[in-house]
Design a protein around this motif. Structure first.
Motif, short mmCIF file in Angstrom:
data_model
loop_
_atom_site.label_atom_id
_atom_site.label_comp_id
_atom_site.label_asym_id
_atom_site.label_seq_id
_atom_site.Cartn_x
_atom_site.Cartn_y
_atom_site.Cartn_z
N ALA A 210 -6.56 7.10 -0.93
CA ALA A 210 -5.81 5.89 -0.57
C ALA A 210 -6.53 4.60 -0.97
O ALA A 210 -6.24 3.53 -0.41
CB ALA A 210 -5.47 5.88 0.91
N GLU A 211 -7.48 4.69 -1.89
CA GLU A 211 -8.13 3.49 -2.41
C GLU A 211 -8.13 3.54 -3.93
O GLU A 211 -7.99 4.61 -4.52
CB GLU A 211 -9.58 3.38 -1.92
CG GLU A 211 -9.72 3.13 -0.44
CD GLU A 211 -11.17 2.94 -0.03
OE1 GLU A 211 -11.45 3.02 1.16
OE2 GLU A 211 -12.02 2.69 -0.92
N GLY A 212 -8.32 2.37 -4.56
CA GLY A 212 -8.44 2.35 -6.01
C GLY A 212 -9.83 2.82 -6.44
O GLY A 212 -10.78 2.76 -5.67
N PRO A 213 -9.97 3.29 -7.68
CA PRO A 213 -11.29 3.69 -8.19
C PRO A 213 -12.24 2.49 -8.23
O PRO A 213 -11.82 1.36 -8.48
CB PRO A 213 -10.99 4.17 -9.62
CG PRO A 213 -9.54 4.47 -9.64
CD PRO A 213 -8.91 3.51 -8.68
N PHE B 63 -14.27 10.18 -11.56
CA PHE B 63 -13.62 10.18 -12.86
C PHE B 63 -14.61 9.74 -13.93
O PHE B 63 -15.30 8.73 -13.78
CB PHE B 63 -12.43 9.21 -12.87
CG PHE B 63 -11.27 9.66 -12.03
CD1 PHE B 63 -11.06 9.13 -10.76
CD2 PHE B 63 -10.37 10.59 -12.51
CE1 PHE B 63 -9.98 9.53 -9.99
CE2 PHE B 63 -9.28 11.00 -11.74
CZ PHE B 63 -9.10 10.48 -10.48
N MET C 282 0.81 7.79 -6.94
CA MET C 282 -0.06 6.66 -6.60
C MET C 282 -0.13 5.77 -7.84
O MET C 282 -0.49 6.24 -8.92
CB MET C 282 -1.46 7.16 -6.22
CG MET C 282 -2.51 6.06 -6.15
SD MET C 282 -2.29 4.97 -4.74
CE MET C 282 -3.29 5.84 -3.54
N PHE D 97 -10.15 -2.10 -10.31
CA PHE D 97 -8.89 -1.57 -9.81
C PHE D 97 -8.48 -2.18 -8.47
O PHE D 97 -9.32 -2.55 -7.65
CB PHE D 97 -9.00 -0.06 -9.62
CG PHE D 97 -8.94 0.72 -10.91
CD1 PHE D 97 -10.07 0.88 -11.69
CD2 PHE D 97 -7.75 1.27 -11.34
CE1 PHE D 97 -10.02 1.58 -12.89
CE2 PHE D 97 -7.69 1.99 -12.53
CZ PHE D 97 -8.82 2.14 -13.31
N GLY D 98 -7.17 -2.24 -8.27
CA GLY D 98 -6.63 -2.59 -6.98
C GLY D 98 -6.64 -1.38 -6.07
O GLY D 98 -7.03 -0.28 -6.49
N PRO D 99 -6.17 -1.53 -4.82
CA PRO D 99 -6.23 -0.44 -3.84
C PRO D 99 -5.18 0.64 -4.06
O PRO D 99 -5.28 1.71 -3.47
CB PRO D 99 -6.01 -1.16 -2.51
CG PRO D 99 -5.22 -2.37 -2.87
CD PRO D 99 -5.70 -2.78 -4.21
N TYR E 116 -16.32 6.48 -12.48
CA TYR E 116 -15.67 5.80 -11.38
C TYR E 116 -15.62 6.76 -10.20
O TYR E 116 -15.51 7.98 -10.37
CB TYR E 116 -14.23 5.40 -11.75
CG TYR E 116 -14.11 4.17 -12.60
CD1 TYR E 116 -14.27 4.21 -13.97
CD2 TYR E 116 -13.82 2.94 -12.01
CE1 TYR E 116 -14.15 3.07 -14.74
CE2 TYR E 116 -13.69 1.79 -12.78
CZ TYR E 116 -13.86 1.87 -14.14
OH TYR E 116 -13.74 0.73 -14.90
N ARG F 206 0.83 -1.21 0.00
CA ARG F 206 0.00 0.00 0.00
C ARG F 206 0.87 1.25 0.00
O ARG F 206 0.52 2.25 -0.62
CB ARG F 206 -0.92 0.02 1.22
CG ARG F 206 -1.97 -1.08 1.23
CD ARG F 206 -2.91 -0.99 0.04
NE ARG F 206 -3.61 0.28 -0.05
CZ ARG F 206 -4.77 0.53 0.54
NH1 ARG F 206 -5.35 -0.39 1.28
NH2 ARG F 206 -5.36 1.70 0.40
N LYS G 153 -13.59 7.49 -6.50
CA LYS G 153 -12.35 7.14 -5.81
C LYS G 153 -12.24 7.88 -4.48
O LYS G 153 -12.27 9.11 -4.43
CB LYS G 153 -11.14 7.49 -6.69
CG LYS G 153 -9.83 7.02 -6.09
CD LYS G 153 -8.65 7.40 -6.93
CE LYS G 153 -7.36 6.84 -6.34
NZ LYS G 153 -7.09 7.35 -4.98
N PHE H 12 -15.93 1.16 -9.94
CA PHE H 12 -16.90 1.41 -11.00
C PHE H 12 -18.24 1.81 -10.39
O PHE H 12 -18.73 1.20 -9.44
CB PHE H 12 -17.06 0.14 -11.84
CG PHE H 12 -18.21 0.19 -12.81
CD1 PHE H 12 -19.35 -0.55 -12.57
CD2 PHE H 12 -18.14 0.98 -13.93
CE1 PHE H 12 -20.41 -0.50 -13.44
CE2 PHE H 12 -19.20 1.03 -14.81
CZ PHE H 12 -20.34 0.29 -14.57
N LEU I 114 -1.76 2.51 -9.71
CA LEU I 114 -2.99 1.72 -9.68
C LEU I 114 -2.93 0.64 -10.75
O LEU I 114 -2.62 0.91 -11.90
CB LEU I 114 -4.20 2.62 -9.93
CG LEU I 114 -4.49 3.63 -8.83
CD1 LEU I 114 -5.34 4.77 -9.37
CD2 LEU I 114 -5.18 2.97 -7.67
N PHE J 7 -9.46 8.46 -19.43
CA PHE J 7 -10.02 9.05 -18.23
C PHE J 7 -9.91 10.57 -18.27
O PHE J 7 -8.95 11.13 -18.81
CB PHE J 7 -9.27 8.56 -16.99
CG PHE J 7 -9.59 7.16 -16.58
CD1 PHE J 7 -8.90 6.08 -17.12
CD2 PHE J 7 -10.60 6.91 -15.66
CE1 PHE J 7 -9.20 4.78 -16.75
CE2 PHE J 7 -10.90 5.60 -15.28
CZ PHE J 7 -10.22 4.55 -15.82
#
Lengths: 113, 112
Positions: B41-44, B89, A88, A104-106, B36, A9, B38, B46, A90, B102
């Motif tokens: 600190a996390e991924g987007p 997004f 960041m 997507f991943g985190p 999307y 992370r 977001k 859907f 992704l 995007f």
């Protein structure tokens, strides 16, 4: 439920180090992608892959390389990290015909000192 | 040149009111559009999509409208909730473009 995982992370590296970012998906998706996200710039595509051992450059491939030895795993490599690669990162995956809906991943927050 | 544009970097809305996020595109070959969401600190994740054969798609509090002649789409959130605060997004695909393109994102803040 689609799961995309990324190896770290948060990561802190020094300028000139070789950096590996790993991504694994568990849904047997053919397509995998690496993006970086920066404030005010949105998501920019670095590299993508439609199949094992196959790779295509995205919009900003300079300074990066990728490896896809297995279908479920897609690695992003920074050969010699630089401070402007602080970002960041992704990873995403999608089905062969479902290019549109990417999962997507985190994310990995990489800081290069 | 940006093919997908989100001209508002940020938007602030009161809880319970409508949030409208806008997106413009330049490539007339795009035939599929997505939103999307977001969190930091996390991924987007859907949220909702629309095909170019439709002009509206609804999913609960979220509705996407597509105006092909204006090359414009919008995301409506009604009613807005504090948990909707995130970066949104817009993305598009189609034609010779095999991947998602995007926009730069709009940061939505929903105030209690």
């Amino acid at each position: 439920d689609v799961k995309v995982t990324q190896s770290s992370r948060y990561l802190v590296k020094r300028t000139g180090e070789k950096v590996f970012l790993e991504c694994v998906q568990d849904m047997d998706h053919e397509n995998m992608f690496w993006y970086r996200q920066d404030p005010g710039l949105g998501l920019r595509l670095i590299y993508f892959s439609y199949d094992v051992k196959m790779k295509e450059k995205g919009d900003i491939p300079e300074g990066y390389s990728v490896s896809r030895e297995k279908k479920e795993r897609f690695s992003l490599i920074l050969e010699s990290a630089s401070t402007n690669q602080t970002s960041m990162y992704l990873c995403a995956s999608s089905t062969l015909t479902g290019l549109d809906t990417q999962y997507f991943g985190p994310g990995t927050r990489l800081t290069v000192l | 040149d940006q093919q997908v544009k989100q001209n508002s970097p940020s938007l602030s809305v009161q809880e319970g009111r409508i949030s409208i996020l806008n997106c413009d595109y330049t490539n007339s070959m795009f035939d599929y559009f997505l939103w999307y969401k977001k969190y930091p600190a996390e991924g987007p994740t859907f949220l909702i999509s629309i095909s170019s054969i439709k002009d509206k798609n609804e999913d609960g509090r979220f509705t996407v409208f597509l105006n092909k002649s204006a090359k414009h789409l919008s995301l409506h959130i009604v009613p807005s909730q504090p948990g909707d605060s995130a970066v949104y997004f817009c993305a598009a695909s189609g034609g010779s473009q095999g991947n998602l393109i995007f926009g730069k994102g709009t940061k939505l803040s929903v105030k209690p």
